[in-house]
Design an enzyme around this catalytic site. Structure first.
Site, PDB file in Angstrom:
ATOM      1  N   TRP A 362      46.646  28.054  -8.207  1.00 62.40           N
ATOM      2  CA  TRP A 362      46.273  28.385  -6.832  1.00 62.40           C
ATOM      3  C   TRP A 362      44.787  28.232  -6.606  1.00 62.40           C
ATOM      4  O   TRP A 362      44.319  28.258  -5.465  1.00 62.40           O
ATOM      5  CB  TRP A 362      46.726  29.812  -6.477  1.00 62.40           C
ATOM      6  CG  TRP A 362      45.969  30.899  -7.185  1.00 62.40           C
ATOM      7  CD1 TRP A 362      46.022  31.218  -8.509  1.00 62.40           C
ATOM      8  CD2 TRP A 362      45.052  31.831  -6.596  1.00 62.40           C
ATOM      9  NE1 TRP A 362      45.189  32.281  -8.787  1.00 62.40           N
ATOM     10  CE2 TRP A 362      44.592  32.689  -7.638  1.00 62.40           C
ATOM     11  CE3 TRP A 362      44.581  32.043  -5.301  1.00 62.40           C
ATOM     12  CZ2 TRP A 362      43.678  33.717  -7.423  1.00 62.40           C
ATOM     13  CZ3 TRP A 362      43.666  33.073  -5.085  1.00 62.40           C
ATOM     14  CH2 TRP A 362      43.229  33.893  -6.132  1.00 62.40           C
ATOM     15  N   ASP A 363      44.035  28.053  -7.681  1.00 55.15           N
ATOM     16  CA  ASP A 363      42.588  27.859  -7.580  1.00 55.15           C
ATOM     17  C   ASP A 363      42.243  26.717  -6.623  1.00 55.15           C
ATOM     18  O   ASP A 363      41.234  26.760  -5.918  1.00 55.15           O
ATOM     19  CB  ASP A 363      41.993  27.516  -8.950  1.00 55.15           C
ATOM     20  CG  ASP A 363      42.378  28.491 -10.045  1.00 55.15           C
ATOM     21  OD1 ASP A 363      43.343  29.254  -9.864  1.00 55.15           O
ATOM     22  OD2 ASP A 363      41.740  28.465 -11.106  1.00 55.15           O
ATOM     23  N   GLU A 493      44.672  40.219 -12.792  1.00 53.65           N
ATOM     24  CA  GLU A 493      45.724  40.203 -13.807  1.00 53.65           C
ATOM     25  C   GLU A 493      45.586  41.338 -14.818  1.00 53.65           C
ATOM     26  O   GLU A 493      46.363  41.402 -15.777  1.00 53.65           O
ATOM     27  CB  GLU A 493      45.728  38.844 -14.509  1.00 53.65           C
ATOM     28  CG  GLU A 493      46.150  37.721 -13.582  1.00 53.65           C
ATOM     29  CD  GLU A 493      45.864  36.342 -14.144  1.00 53.65           C
ATOM     30  OE1 GLU A 493      46.460  35.372 -13.621  1.00 53.65           O
ATOM     31  OE2 GLU A 493      45.052  36.227 -15.078  1.00 53.65           O
ATOM     32  N   LYS A 603      39.722  42.558 -13.241  1.00 57.35           N
ATOM     33  CA  LYS A 603      39.344  41.240 -13.751  1.00 57.35           C
ATOM     34  C   LYS A 603      38.711  40.411 -12.642  1.00 57.35           C
ATOM     35  O   LYS A 603      37.701  39.742 -12.843  1.00 57.35           O
ATOM     36  CB  LYS A 603      40.585  40.532 -14.303  1.00 57.35           C
ATOM     37  CG  LYS A 603      40.321  39.159 -14.880  1.00 57.35           C
ATOM     38  CD  LYS A 603      41.622  38.515 -15.357  1.00 57.35           C
ATOM     39  CE  LYS A 603      41.373  37.133 -15.955  1.00 57.35           C
ATOM     40  NZ  LYS A 603      42.644  36.453 -16.327  1.00 57.35           N
ATOM     41  N   GLN A 604      39.331  40.418 -11.481  1.00 56.41           N
ATOM     42  CA  GLN A 604      38.771  39.747 -10.317  1.00 56.41           C
ATOM     43  C   GLN A 604      39.272  40.455  -9.073  1.00 56.41           C
ATOM     44  O   GLN A 604      40.205  41.251  -9.118  1.00 56.41           O
ATOM     45  CB  GLN A 604      39.151  38.274 -10.263  1.00 56.41           C
ATOM     46  CG  GLN A 604      40.612  37.999  -9.937  1.00 56.41           C
ATOM     47  CD  GLN A 604      40.916  36.522  -9.883  1.00 56.41           C
ATOM     48  OE1 GLN A 604      41.115  35.907 -10.910  1.00 56.41           O
ATOM     49  NE2 GLN A 604      40.976  35.960  -8.696  1.00 56.41           N
TER      50      GLN A 604
END
Length: 761
Positions: A362-363, A493, A603-604
């Site tokens: 999806w990046d 994640e 994580k993000q």
């Protein structure tokens, strides 16, 4: 962090040899041209720490993924990008001793990736065990002008003594992937040939049980020899082994004389050439580039790069490290994906390594499309969207495997051909937010380019498939009196199998709303009727179902703090901050997965990712509260995290934090922030570096049909400038501490908003 790369505006330079970091340097100095690429390996032998890597775009193998914890719905295979034939190899023997930089005394060493030219340079002086000193230089590029070819100029000088030199240029198809199971080889030999100063190998991917196409790649080489600049005759004794061809050249080299081997290489794939013509086409291609000659081939390549930099360079005045960082990121984006072929996409490692299988994530939609929208012709971003439209049927199949029906589409988390090929359950089944990123990319493309025709020809069909999935994935909660989404994993994640991830719920809700707005915009058109008929869309029923979800979607929220919650139950965690665990970083290399999942550490961004996408839905005060709550808990151990924080920090007037996050994203690989650069570069997050400047520091947005800028200059910069295309008009934007200047370079005049003022350029 590592700190051995010299700061330079146009180059990545290693002064002195750092064998402990060699795999990092190989990643940093990778080359590509959209069709082929390789890591920055040495041409001569090296028995030290190294990951040999040569890759051909679109070529992969469906490696068996079945494991002991198999679940229904698991993909059959994991798509591996394949380590292809090594075309750069040149063995060098001086007298009786093989040149191996791991076995010699290195007296001088310099390696430089010149990003302006797209050429990798290297020079060294070494002393062999025999005491013979050797000066060598090498330069190499993958041609941007002839994009199935590359060339090497390799030079040897003996400073002190005459000696016999044996040079063996070769093609080696025996290499294997580092991540291969049990040392498995993925290539069969189809054919090999040698002729004078030439060699060819045709390899084919081994059989697989998944009906996935077997690829063939023809690799060819040709070479010439020069002594002190004059082309010389030589004898080349051919050598053939299984999946290996070479030519052996022996020369008596006088002291102080420079011996140069020029080697040309080509990689032609059956994806682009008829199999029956593959070998002949490789021979013709080699003949063509060899006749051009090294200098002409290099000049055309350098010119192609000059044209790219003319349009896409970002210039920073006052900060060499920042300047090197942004050019490094732009360089690798440009050489990874050129947009010429709608069958290709952008792997998270590009041509720099094997991790993640080299597949599409999806990046692309969330991070890369904004870069290509602004820096390339609109057809490039359109091709990335067409790639997903081509795979809609397989997205519907992927959803069906998980029990969804009626045309519901779940795009894969990881793919090469539209089929899901990721083998971790919490990703494959639960990280479904990727569907929303694809819907958002359609919106972003249409908003930026004004190409509303795309919606009727491609976009609406994809949006309906995704919306049907969201409708079925929500369920009604009688307890909450709302529609909820259970058992998901968000972009963060470090939290798996959660209920009501705010970001996933929000982007799913938004997709339903956007799809209905597209339907309304195309109302009564032939295109709309054709799509409805093709997908059997029941307007009254489906609209009613979607509107019911829109009216009552559950979004976790903490009214006391005024923040949206990552998911239900987030406040049950021990809410620590990153500075309290400084000695444990990175936690993904120091903590058990159990401990990570129970922690509050991110994580993000999840909530902040959604607020970045849909900034217009939230006030600055809402952004500020959520940023201040979540950023202290974010470890940024995803490469995709810092850029989002840089953009939001700029909007809420946190220039120091915006700059800190920019440095982290721009130098993520250069300084090896996450101790993983040796596996390859973070190609897709590199687009986030560009966004940190253009969308962050320059505040670029599209509001309505208007381009908007809200600019500032980081404290230790004097100024910066960039070019940006919008709806056929190319602009030059220069930002200093005193003013922002916008100049129209081509195209029609544009109405803009710059720092609150409306103007026409």
């Amino acid at each position: 962090m590592k700190n051995y790369i010299t700061h330079a505006e146009w180059s990545v330079i290693e002064e002195g040899f750092h064998p402990a970091y060699n795999e990092i340097t190989e990643s940093l100095m990778s080359l590509g041209n959209g069709r082929m690429g390789q890591r920055g390996n040495f041409e001569e032998r090296y028995s030290g720490k190294s990951l040999s890597g040569n890759y051909v775009a679109g070529v992969y193998f469906p490696d068996k993924t079945r494991v002991g914890w198999w679940k229904n719905g698991y993909p059959d295979y994991f798509a591996k990008v394949l380590n292809a034939c090594n075309w750069i190899g040149i063995d060098i023997r001086i007298g009786d001793e093989m040149l191996d930089l791991a076995e010699v005394e290195v007296e001088e060493f310099r390696r430089e990736l010149n990003m302006k030219e797209g050429v990798l340079y290297r020079s060294a002086v070494v002393k062999l065990r025999s005491g013979v000193r050797v000066r060598l230089t090498a330069e190499r590029f993958n041609s941007m002008a002839d994009d199935e070819s590359g060339a090497i100029r390799y030079s040897i000088t003996l400073p002190d003594t005459d000696n016999e030199v044996k040079i063996t240029p070769y093609l080696d198809g025996t290499i294997k992937n580092r991540d291969a199971n049990y040392g498995q080889h993925f290539w069969d030999e189809v054919a090999k040939e040698t002729a004078f100063a030439e060699g060819y190998l045709v390899l084919e991917t081994i059989e697989n049980p998944y009906k996935v196409e077997r690829f063939q790649v023809a690799t060819g080489m040709a070479y010439d020899l020069y002594l002190d600049g004059e082309r010389i005759d030589f004898d080349a004794i051919p050598e053939k082994r299984e999946k290996y061809v070479a030519g052996n050249i022996t020369v008596k080299l006088p002291s102080q004389k420079e011996l140069v081997l020029v080697k040309y290489g080509v990689n032609l794939s059956s994806a682009n050439h008829e199999r029956s013509r593959l070998l002949d086409n490789a021979k013709a291609y080699i003949d063509r580039v060899r006749k051009k000659g090294y200098q002409a081939l290099k000049a055309a390549h350098v010119l192609a790069w000059a044209e790219k930099w003319e349009r896409n360079d970002i210039m920073i005045d006052g900060d060499v490290a920042a300047q090197q960082g942004i050019r490094f990121n732009i360089f690798h984006l440009e050489q990874t994906y050129t947009g010429k072929d709608a069958r290709l996409n952008i792997g998270p490692k590009g041509f720099t390594g094997e991790k993640y299988g080299g597949s599409t994530y999806w990046d692309t939609e969330a991070y890369c499309i904004p870069f290509y929208l602004a820096t390339a012709d609109a057809s490039v971003a359109r091709n990335l969207l067409v790639y997903r439209h081509r795979h809609l049927g397989k997205a519907i199949d992927n959803a069906a495997k998980l029990g969804f029906g009626y045309g519901a589409a779940l795009y894969p988390m990881v793919t090469m051909n539209g089929e899901e090929c990721h083998n971790e359950w919490e990703i494959t089944f639960e990280e479904i937010h990727r569907n929303g990123a694809i819907a958002y990319a359609i919106y972003d493309y249409v908003r930026y380019t004004g190409d509303t025709d795309y919606l009727g020809t491609h976009g609406l069909e994809v949006l309906i498939g995704i919306s049907r999935f969201w409708k079925q994935r929500f369920n009604w909660s009688e307890d909450k009196k709302a529609f909820v989404m259970l058992g998901v994993t968000g972009p963060n994640e470090y939290e798996n199998n959660v209920n009501n991830n705010w970001y996933t719920n929000y982007i799913a809700n938004w997709t339903l709303k956007y799809t209905l707005s597209v339907v309304d915009g195309l109302q009564s058109s032939d295109a709309l009727n054709e799509v409805f008929e093709k997908v059997r869309f029941n307007y009254e029923t489906e609209r009613g179902d979607w509107e019911a979800i829109l009216a009552k979607t559950h979004f976790p929220y903490d009214p006391e703090r005024g923040v949206f919650l990552q998911q239900d139950g987030f406040l049950d965690k021990d809410l620590l901050t990153v500075d309290q665990i400084a000695d444990h970083r990175p936690i993904n290399q120091n903590w058990s997965w159990d401990r990570i999942l129970r922690s509050c550490f991110i994580k993000q961004a999840d909530v902040l990712q959604g607020m970045y996408f849909f900034e217009e839905d939230f006030t600055d005060e809402q952004l500020r509260k959520n940023f201040d709550f979540y950023e202290p808990m974010t470890v940024h151990e995803s490469s995709l995290s810092p850029c989002v924080h840089a953009i939001l920090a700029a909007r809420i007037d946190r220039p120091e934090k915006a700059y800190e996050m920019y440095v982290r994203t721009s130098r993520l690989d250069l300084d090896d922030y996450n101790n993983d650069t040796e596996d390859g570069l973070h190609i897709t997050s590199m687009a986030g570096t560009w966004m940190s400047i253009v969308k962050g520091f320059a505040g670029q947005r599209v509001v309505g049909n208007r381009l908007v800028f809200k600019t500032f200059v980081p404290e230790n910069w004097n100024a910066y400038s960039f070019r940006i295309a919008f709806r056929g008009t190319l602009l030059q934007v220069k930002v200093s501490k005193e003013k922002t200047n916008v100049q129209r370079l081509s195209g029609d005049p544009l109405l803009l908003e710059v720092n609150g003022a409306t103007l026409t350029v």
